[in-house]
Design an enzyme around this catalytic site. Sequence first.
Site, mmCIF file in Angstrom:
data_model
loop_
_atom_site.group_PDB
_atom_site.id
_atom_site.type_symbol
_atom_site.label_atom_id
_atom_site.label_comp_id
_atom_site.label_asym_id
_atom_site.label_seq_id
_atom_site.Cartn_x
_atom_site.Cartn_y
_atom_site.Cartn_z
ATOM 1 N N GLY A 172 0.815 -1.209 0.000
ATOM 2 C CA GLY A 172 0.000 0.000 0.000
ATOM 3 C C GLY A 172 0.846 1.255 0.000
ATOM 4 O O GLY A 172 0.588 2.200 -0.766
ATOM 5 N N ASP A 173 1.864 1.306 0.838
ATOM 6 C CA ASP A 173 2.707 2.495 0.930
ATOM 7 C C ASP A 173 3.533 2.706 -0.334
ATOM 8 O O ASP A 173 3.618 3.820 -0.865
ATOM 9 C CB ASP A 173 3.640 2.376 2.137
ATOM 10 C CG ASP A 173 2.902 2.502 3.449
ATOM 11 O OD1 ASP A 173 2.591 3.632 3.835
ATOM 12 O OD2 ASP A 173 2.630 1.469 4.085
ATOM 13 N N MET A 174 4.171 1.647 -0.800
ATOM 14 C CA MET A 174 5.069 1.797 -1.947
ATOM 15 C C MET A 174 4.289 2.098 -3.228
ATOM 16 O O MET A 174 4.711 2.928 -4.042
ATOM 17 C CB MET A 174 5.907 0.528 -2.125
ATOM 18 C CG MET A 174 6.718 0.142 -0.900
ATOM 19 S SD MET A 174 8.025 1.313 -0.499
ATOM 20 C CE MET A 174 9.386 0.607 -1.418
#
Length: 408
Positions: A172-174
């Site tokens: 999700g973050d990347m």
Amino acid sequence: MHISSQALPLAGFRVVDYSHFLAGPYLSRCLAALGAEVIKVERPTEGDAGRHHAYFVGDYSGYFLQQNMGKKGLCINLRDPRGLELMHKLTDTADVFVENYRPGALKKLGLGYDELAARNPGLVYCSISAYGHTGPDSHRAGFGLIAEAKSGIMAMVGNPGEAPPLLRVSLGDMYTGIHGVAAICAALLGRVKSGKGQHIDLSLYDCLVSIHDYAVQCYTMSGGKDIPVQTGHDMPQSTLYGVFTASDGHLVIAAQVDDAWKRFALLAGGEAFAADVRFHTSAGRNTHRLEILPVVRAWTTTRTVQHCLAALDAIDVPCAKVQNIDEVLADPQIIARGMVVEQDHPVLGKIRMPNLPFRFSGCDTSPTCVAPDMGQHNREIAASLGFTADAIDAMVRDGVLYRPEPDA
């Protein structure tokens, strides 16, 4: 590969990175690699929470070192009027501002989009949050794990009937971070004609819903009848495509295309198996999947991974070993592509970090410096914004500009 002396794509752009942990820092690390001057702003006295995330060597976090290489470090107390003034002067000179706090948090500090854009109309302001700045959940906190669970991705991973596993990469973050890179570059390009920046509102949840390449249309185009669920080690809608066990490890085989399937079928099952017309189309293979899988497993389990790979490579069927990270770092392909970079850290000595995948014909995006210590460039940045030496000394003395004392 020959690299010319062409300037990096974002050379001359200034980015203020007021983000923490992962999505924002990864985004701004990418912008730094593309040539932007990135100033990482942290709060006294703990700084970015990523500094306290494993893996550690001494007092240094590899997590932080990876996501913040190529940046300058500024640590200021924004609750002091002098700190806020310095931040405003900094954002007045910036092209991009990146933050990943809960919606509304920075507005209270005097760093919301409306206030900064009023001072600097060309500013591209990128916000990253769990749910975005609109909608009924916009006020809620969240991490990549939350978005991965809510997005429907986690529900499709793992073995039927078992709790879904953690993905073990911060998808999700990347994924949101790299969307931020694309959106910021587009906004900067649009600014060339309009002369104006804008607010980019990125949500981890939105980004992971957008990553679905199959599940959404499977549901909508079936009239709500088909919901992709856990299938374990292969894909029932794409036979043959999955993970298989060999005598000494695991490998993946991608023989879902008709021509590749026919070559593989002859290798693994012999002439009669390869000649079975029921298996000659994708739909037929999916229908008869439970007849196919035992034949494939019987072939792989009686051979080593390397034996399987050599046989598959010989007939041009895509395949790969399921590698551990030590094998990845030793992979000649990864070495040839420069995907591991070695840096000289002033305390740790030689450190090795994952590189970014950008490859340009005209310039080199290799990182130029390690992640900054907290407040490392306080004086340099303050002086560049017009603060006098006396004013800087006073801010250092009063903790407005903060830098931890070195260990004795």
